[in-house]
Write a protein that holds these residues in place. Structure first.
Motif, PDB file in Angstrom:
ATOM      1  N   ARG A 299       2.160  26.845  23.111  1.00  0.00           N
ATOM      2  CA  ARG A 299       1.421  27.980  23.648  1.00  0.00           C
ATOM      3  C   ARG A 299       1.825  29.254  22.924  1.00  0.00           C
ATOM      4  NH1 ARG A 299      -1.144  27.643  28.920  1.00  0.00           N
ATOM      5  NH2 ARG A 299      -1.408  29.876  28.655  1.00  0.00           N
ATOM      6  N   VAL A 300       0.963  30.269  23.021  1.00  0.00           N
ATOM      7  CA  VAL A 300       1.267  31.614  22.536  1.00  0.00           C
ATOM      8  C   VAL A 300       1.196  32.557  23.735  1.00  0.00           C
ATOM      9  CG1 VAL A 300       0.475  33.545  21.136  1.00  0.00           C
ATOM     10  CG2 VAL A 300       0.446  31.232  20.192  1.00  0.00           C
ATOM     11  N   ALA A 301       2.219  33.389  23.909  1.00  0.00           N
ATOM     12  CA  ALA A 301       2.228  34.404  24.957  1.00  0.00           C
ATOM     13  C   ALA A 301       2.162  35.776  24.300  1.00  0.00           C
ATOM     14  CB  ALA A 301       3.482  34.287  25.816  1.00  0.00           C
ATOM     15  N   LEU A 302       1.020  36.444  24.459  1.00  0.00           N
ATOM     16  CA  LEU A 302       0.835  37.791  23.926  1.00  0.00           C
ATOM     17  C   LEU A 302       1.174  38.793  25.022  1.00  0.00           C
ATOM     18  CD1 LEU A 302      -2.548  37.412  21.990  1.00  0.00           C
ATOM     19  CD2 LEU A 302      -0.287  37.696  20.991  1.00  0.00           C
ATOM     20  N   LEU A 303       2.206  39.578  24.793  1.00  0.00           N
ATOM     21  CA  LEU A 303       2.638  40.549  25.803  1.00  0.00           C
ATOM     22  C   LEU A 303       2.004  41.909  25.524  1.00  0.00           C
ATOM     23  CD1 LEU A 303       6.432  39.606  25.963  1.00  0.00           C
ATOM     24  CD2 LEU A 303       4.521  38.633  27.243  1.00  0.00           C
ATOM     25  N   PRO A 304       1.588  42.634  26.549  1.00  0.00           N
ATOM     26  CA  PRO A 304       1.853  42.394  27.979  1.00  0.00           C
ATOM     27  C   PRO A 304       0.803  41.554  28.702  1.00  0.00           C
ATOM     28  CG  PRO A 304       0.863  44.542  27.723  1.00  0.00           C
ATOM     29  CD  PRO A 304       1.001  43.987  26.313  1.00  0.00           C
ATOM     30  N   ALA A 305      -0.294  41.190  28.041  1.00  0.00           N
ATOM     31  CA  ALA A 305      -1.399  40.525  28.742  1.00  0.00           C
ATOM     32  C   ALA A 305      -0.963  39.228  29.412  1.00  0.00           C
ATOM     33  CB  ALA A 305      -2.549  40.256  27.766  1.00  0.00           C
TER      34      ALA A 305
ATOM     35  N   PRO B 224     -15.943  33.547  40.773  1.00  0.00           N
ATOM     36  CA  PRO B 224     -17.237  34.236  40.822  1.00  0.00           C
ATOM     37  C   PRO B 224     -17.594  34.775  39.443  1.00  0.00           C
ATOM     38  CG  PRO B 224     -15.522  35.699  41.608  1.00  0.00           C
ATOM     39  CD  PRO B 224     -14.850  34.372  41.321  1.00  0.00           C
ATOM     40  N   ARG B 225     -18.849  35.231  39.292  1.00  0.00           N
ATOM     41  CA  ARG B 225     -19.271  35.780  38.005  1.00  0.00           C
ATOM     42  C   ARG B 225     -18.924  37.258  37.861  1.00  0.00           C
ATOM     43  NH1 ARG B 225     -24.698  35.848  37.219  1.00  0.00           N
ATOM     44  NH2 ARG B 225     -25.095  35.585  39.446  1.00  0.00           N
ATOM     45  N   ARG B 226     -18.458  37.883  38.920  1.00  0.00           N
ATOM     46  CA  ARG B 226     -18.049  39.289  38.819  1.00  0.00           C
ATOM     47  C   ARG B 226     -16.557  39.351  38.516  1.00  0.00           C
ATOM     48  NH1 ARG B 226     -15.337  40.705  43.372  1.00  0.00           N
ATOM     49  NH2 ARG B 226     -15.539  39.337  45.171  1.00  0.00           N
ATOM     50  N   LEU B 227     -16.155  40.325  37.726  1.00  0.00           N
ATOM     51  CA  LEU B 227     -14.756  40.464  37.350  1.00  0.00           C
ATOM     52  C   LEU B 227     -14.087  41.548  38.181  1.00  0.00           C
ATOM     53  CD1 LEU B 227     -14.657  40.248  33.441  1.00  0.00           C
ATOM     54  CD2 LEU B 227     -14.158  38.472  35.109  1.00  0.00           C
ATOM     55  N   ASP B 228     -12.959  41.216  38.792  1.00  0.00           N
ATOM     56  CA  ASP B 228     -12.062  42.211  39.358  1.00  0.00           C
ATOM     57  C   ASP B 228     -10.654  41.843  38.903  1.00  0.00           C
ATOM     58  OD1 ASP B 228     -11.259  40.082  40.953  1.00  0.00           O
ATOM     59  OD2 ASP B 228     -12.304  40.789  42.736  1.00  0.00           O
ATOM     60  N   GLU B 229      -9.661  42.547  39.376  1.00  0.00           N
ATOM     61  CA  GLU B 229      -8.303  42.312  38.874  1.00  0.00           C
ATOM     62  C   GLU B 229      -7.822  40.902  39.183  1.00  0.00           C
ATOM     63  OE1 GLU B 229      -3.818  44.337  38.999  1.00  0.00           O
ATOM     64  OE2 GLU B 229      -5.452  45.159  40.230  1.00  0.00           O
ATOM     65  N   ALA B 230      -8.146  40.399  40.379  1.00  0.00           N
ATOM     66  CA  ALA B 230      -7.711  39.053  40.751  1.00  0.00           C
ATOM     67  C   ALA B 230      -8.376  37.995  39.873  1.00  0.00           C
ATOM     68  CB  ALA B 230      -8.017  38.794  42.223  1.00  0.00           C
ATOM     69  N   VAL B 231      -9.671  38.163  39.604  1.00  0.00           N
ATOM     70  CA  VAL B 231     -10.379  37.204  38.746  1.00  0.00           C
ATOM     71  C   VAL B 231      -9.811  37.243  37.325  1.00  0.00           C
ATOM     72  CG1 VAL B 231     -12.614  36.639  37.722  1.00  0.00           C
ATOM     73  CG2 VAL B 231     -12.469  37.263  40.135  1.00  0.00           C
ATOM     74  N   GLU B 232      -9.520  38.429  36.815  1.00  0.00           N
ATOM     75  CA  GLU B 232      -8.937  38.537  35.480  1.00  0.00           C
ATOM     76  C   GLU B 232      -7.566  37.866  35.423  1.00  0.00           C
ATOM     77  OE1 GLU B 232      -8.933  42.608  34.354  1.00  0.00           O
ATOM     78  OE2 GLU B 232     -11.098  42.669  33.965  1.00  0.00           O
ATOM     79  N   LEU B 233      -6.780  37.988  36.491  1.00  0.00           N
ATOM     80  CA  LEU B 233      -5.486  37.307  36.537  1.00  0.00           C
ATOM     81  C   LEU B 233      -5.671  35.789  36.505  1.00  0.00           C
ATOM     82  CD1 LEU B 233      -3.558  39.441  39.177  1.00  0.00           C
ATOM     83  CD2 LEU B 233      -2.879  39.068  36.809  1.00  0.00           C
ATOM     84  N   ALA B 234      -6.654  35.299  37.257  1.00  0.00           N
ATOM     85  CA  ALA B 234      -6.909  33.856  37.256  1.00  0.00           C
ATOM     86  C   ALA B 234      -7.351  33.370  35.885  1.00  0.00           C
ATOM     87  CB  ALA B 234      -7.971  33.522  38.310  1.00  0.00           C
ATOM     88  N   LEU B 235      -8.209  34.137  35.226  1.00  0.00           N
ATOM     89  CA  LEU B 235      -8.658  33.762  33.886  1.00  0.00           C
ATOM     90  C   LEU B 235      -7.481  33.731  32.906  1.00  0.00           C
ATOM     91  CD1 LEU B 235     -11.954  35.839  33.676  1.00  0.00           C
ATOM     92  CD2 LEU B 235     -11.798  33.333  33.561  1.00  0.00           C
ATOM     93  N   ALA B 236      -6.613  34.745  32.978  1.00  0.00           N
ATOM     94  CA  ALA B 236      -5.471  34.811  32.067  1.00  0.00           C
ATOM     95  C   ALA B 236      -4.487  33.680  32.333  1.00  0.00           C
ATOM     96  CB  ALA B 236      -4.774  36.163  32.203  1.00  0.00           C
ATOM     97  N   ALA B 237      -4.412  33.215  33.581  1.00  0.00           N
ATOM     98  CA  ALA B 237      -3.483  32.138  33.927  1.00  0.00           C
ATOM     99  C   ALA B 237      -4.046  30.753  33.628  1.00  0.00           C
ATOM    100  CB  ALA B 237      -3.126  32.231  35.412  1.00  0.00           C
ATOM    101  N   SER B 238      -5.334  30.669  33.306  1.00  0.00           N
ATOM    102  CA  SER B 238      -5.987  29.368  33.117  1.00  0.00           C
ATOM    103  C   SER B 238      -5.744  28.826  31.719  1.00  0.00           C
ATOM    104  CB  SER B 238      -7.503  29.495  33.352  1.00  0.00           C
ATOM    105  OG  SER B 238      -7.763  29.918  34.672  1.00  0.00           O
ATOM    106  N   ASP B 239      -5.443  27.543  31.654  1.00  0.00           N
ATOM    107  CA  ASP B 239      -5.315  26.878  30.358  1.00  0.00           C
ATOM    108  C   ASP B 239      -6.689  26.684  29.724  1.00  0.00           C
ATOM    109  OD1 ASP B 239      -2.313  26.001  30.250  1.00  0.00           O
ATOM    110  OD2 ASP B 239      -2.997  25.508  32.262  1.00  0.00           O
ATOM    111  N   VAL B 240      -7.678  26.392  30.561  1.00  0.00           N
ATOM    112  CA  VAL B 240      -9.055  26.200  30.091  1.00  0.00           C
ATOM    113  C   VAL B 240      -9.993  26.832  31.111  1.00  0.00           C
ATOM    114  CG1 VAL B 240     -10.874  24.521  29.556  1.00  0.00           C
ATOM    115  CG2 VAL B 240      -8.512  24.042  28.899  1.00  0.00           C
TER     116      VAL B 240
END
Length: 358
Positions: free
Chosen positions: A105-111, A250-266
């Motif tokens: 894996r690659v971890a790009l900080l701070p994202a 959901p199809r709308r982005l908020d901070e929680a959705v962005e966190l879930a996307l960043a935490a997802s492997d796929v």
């Protein structure tokens, strides 16, 4: 800034992470994350000196500055992560260095800080990290919730310890899709104040269970969003307690959705094989693409005008995870409360088996 000397940082937990870098700024950032995860970290600025510790470390972190030396001098090992700061980083160069050094894996900080803290915490616990797969639709009614539920149901049927997370407060409740609306357990409103490190076993035991599948969904109350802190803590605990975590987004982005996307492997983007759906999905992909680590396309049939899956993939410039054929009787079965892919037969079940195996 002078290069750091090799040093060990004590912690309440035994030292189980190893950071190989001569970048003092990166050292300080990673040590801060190690403290947040409750794990000690052994730092080494000279690659030849870490050979005896390399294989034994619970988690190996490689700075981009020493990736070439690691590739040349150290053997390959499981679970290594290349860590670098995202400012000015060339993604192609970074991934090439990671591959050469044997990093998974690659971890790009701070994202990627939330993901890395979770991975460090997993190392402290001695648990392998589970895989997180997020699913969202390219347009309304694309079938993303059905695919997410079917994927989790298939995992449970195949003996994979799975958890299904409903992150869409306006979706009607994914527990209705899997037949778990009457199952006892916590829903999102009871977890909205979750912060920090949530005990993984306690989370799994507290959630409703449907045929061996843990389900985190919604009640019929007024909560309309997942707090970002709760999403971060719950997904980190879910990774530690499950082999596969499926998140319906959901199809709308908020901070929680962005966190879930960043935490997802796929992340799987479900798009019907229609021209209008493809046009709508273009906007969704543009919004999600910069956040999602690995965004792939699922094209769902039928194709009323014969639109081919590879044409949709070309239009969206996304790799094709697969084509999901139409399944007669699926809508009626869902209306009766039958979980999708539960029988293990049909195009949806076959598709999900391939995804779970992958």
């Amino acid at each position: 800034m002078p290069a750091p000397r090799s040093r060990a940082v004590p912690a309440a937990a035994p030292v189980s992470a190893l950071l190989v870098t001569a970048d003092a700024g990166l050292v300080e950032e990673v040590l801060r994350l190690c403290a947040a995860a409750g794990i000690g970290c052994d730092v080494a600025a000279e690659v030849p000196r870490v050979r005896s510790r390399w294989a034994a470390a619970g988690l190996a972190l490689v700075g981009a500055d020493l990736a070439a030396e690691v590739a040349a001098l150290l053997p390959r090992r499981d679970g290594a992560v290349l860590v670098t700061r995202s400012d000015g980083a060339d993604d192609v160069v970074v991934w090439r260095r990671a591959v050469e050094a044997g990093c998974e894996r690659v971890a790009l900080l701070p994202a990627d800080e939330p993901w890395l803290v979770g991975r460090l915490a997993d190392a402290a616990d001695g648990r392998p990290a589970g895989v997180v797969v997020s699913v969202l639709g390219g347009r309304g009614g694309a079938g993303a919730t059905t695919l997410a539920a079917a994927l989790a149901v298939t995992a449970a049927r195949e003996g994979v310890r799975g958890l299904l997370v409903d992150a869409d407060p306006l979706g009607g409740g994914i527990e209705l899709v899997v037949g778990g609306e009457d199952a006892a357990g916590l829903r999102w409103p009871q977890l909205q104040s979750a912060q920090g490190r949530v005990p993984a076993g306690a989370l799994r035991d507290a959630l409703p269970q449907v045929d061996g599948l843990g389900v985190l969904s919604w009640d019929r109350g007024d909560l309309l969003a997942v707090p970002a802190g709760a999403m971060r803590s719950v997904l980190a605990a879910a990774r530690r307690s499950s082999e596969l975590v499926v998140v319906d987004l959901p199809r709308r982005l908020d901070e929680a959705v962005e966190l879930a996307l960043a935490a997802s492997d796929v992340t799987l983007l479900v798009v019907p094989a229609e021209v209008r759906a493809t046009a709508a999905a273009t906007r969704v992909a543009a919004a999600v693409g910069p956040v999602a680590r690995d965004l792939r396309l699922v094209v769902r049939g039928p194709a009323p005008a014969g639109l081919a899956a590879d044409i949709v993939a070309d239009a969206l410039a996304l790799p094709l995870a697969g084509e999901l054929r139409a399944e007669p009787g699926l809508a009626a079965a869902l209306e009766r409360g039958e979980p999708p892919a539960r029988s293990g037969r049909g195009p949806l079940a076959d598709f999900c088996r391939r995804l779970v195996a992958d």
